[in-house]
Scaffold this motif. Structure first.
Motif, short mmCIF file in Angstrom:
data_model
loop_
_atom_site.label_atom_id
_atom_site.label_comp_id
_atom_site.label_asym_id
_atom_site.label_seq_id
_atom_site.Cartn_x
_atom_site.Cartn_y
_atom_site.Cartn_z
N GLY A 63 1.43 2.41 -5.30
CA GLY A 63 0.18 1.68 -4.88
C GLY A 63 -0.45 2.53 -3.68
O GLY A 63 -1.79 1.70 -3.31
N GLN A 65 -2.11 5.01 -3.42
CA GLN A 65 -3.75 5.49 -3.84
C GLN A 65 -4.58 4.51 -3.80
O GLN A 65 -5.92 4.37 -3.26
N ARG A 66 -4.32 3.23 -4.42
CA ARG A 66 -5.12 2.12 -4.77
C ARG A 66 -5.62 1.59 -3.24
O ARG A 66 -6.79 1.16 -3.14
N ARG A 67 -4.64 1.75 -2.54
CA ARG A 67 -4.78 0.81 -1.02
C ARG A 67 -5.70 1.80 -0.33
O ARG A 67 -6.72 1.35 0.48
N GLN A 69 -8.01 3.83 -1.59
CA GLN A 69 -9.49 3.75 -2.21
C GLN A 69 -9.87 2.64 -1.77
O GLN A 69 -11.39 2.49 -1.42
N GLN A 70 -9.23 1.55 -1.78
CA GLN A 70 -9.88 0.23 -1.22
C GLN A 70 -10.50 0.26 0.27
O GLN A 70 -11.43 -0.35 0.35
#
Length: 109
Positions: A63, A65-67, A69-70
């Motif tokens: 998770g 990379q998603r965090r 990006q967010q």
């Protein structure tokens, strides 16, 4: 391969947050290693917390990379969502692992 966006935050907030999650990964790895050390004393009883700690470790890792990006998108839009679900799950998993560790210590004491 996904390209990461850039941001204009001179304080490098997404990078600092990503480093904090890396420290969390290191902590979960240390917990798993601690339980590995207990295998001679408790045998197969320590396998569930090792598997659980490893699953949480992988969940945080995948998770990240998603965090990041967010965080970058949030800086661009002046609105960052707090990762409340992740923090609650992580805190709960640490509480479960600590409880299991105390249970095992109580068994030998």
């Amino acid at each position: 391969m996904q390209v990461l966006r850039r941001h204009e935050d001179l304080g490098l907030q997404p990078e600092r947050t990503a480093l904090a999650w890396v420290r969390t990964l290191a902590s979960m790895m240390a917990i798993a290693v601690m339980f590995l050390k207990w295998i001679p004393d408790f045998g197969w009883l320590v396998l569930p917390p090792i598997i659980f700690a490893s699953a949480v470790l992988l969940w945080v890792l995948f998770g990240s990379q998603r965090r990041y990006q967010q965080g970058v998108v949030g800086i661009a839009h002046d609105s960052i969502r707090a990762p409340l679900c992740e923090v609650i799950v992580l805190g709960g998993s640490v509480a479960v692992l600590v409880s299991f560790g105390f249970f095992l210590l109580y068994m030998i004491g």
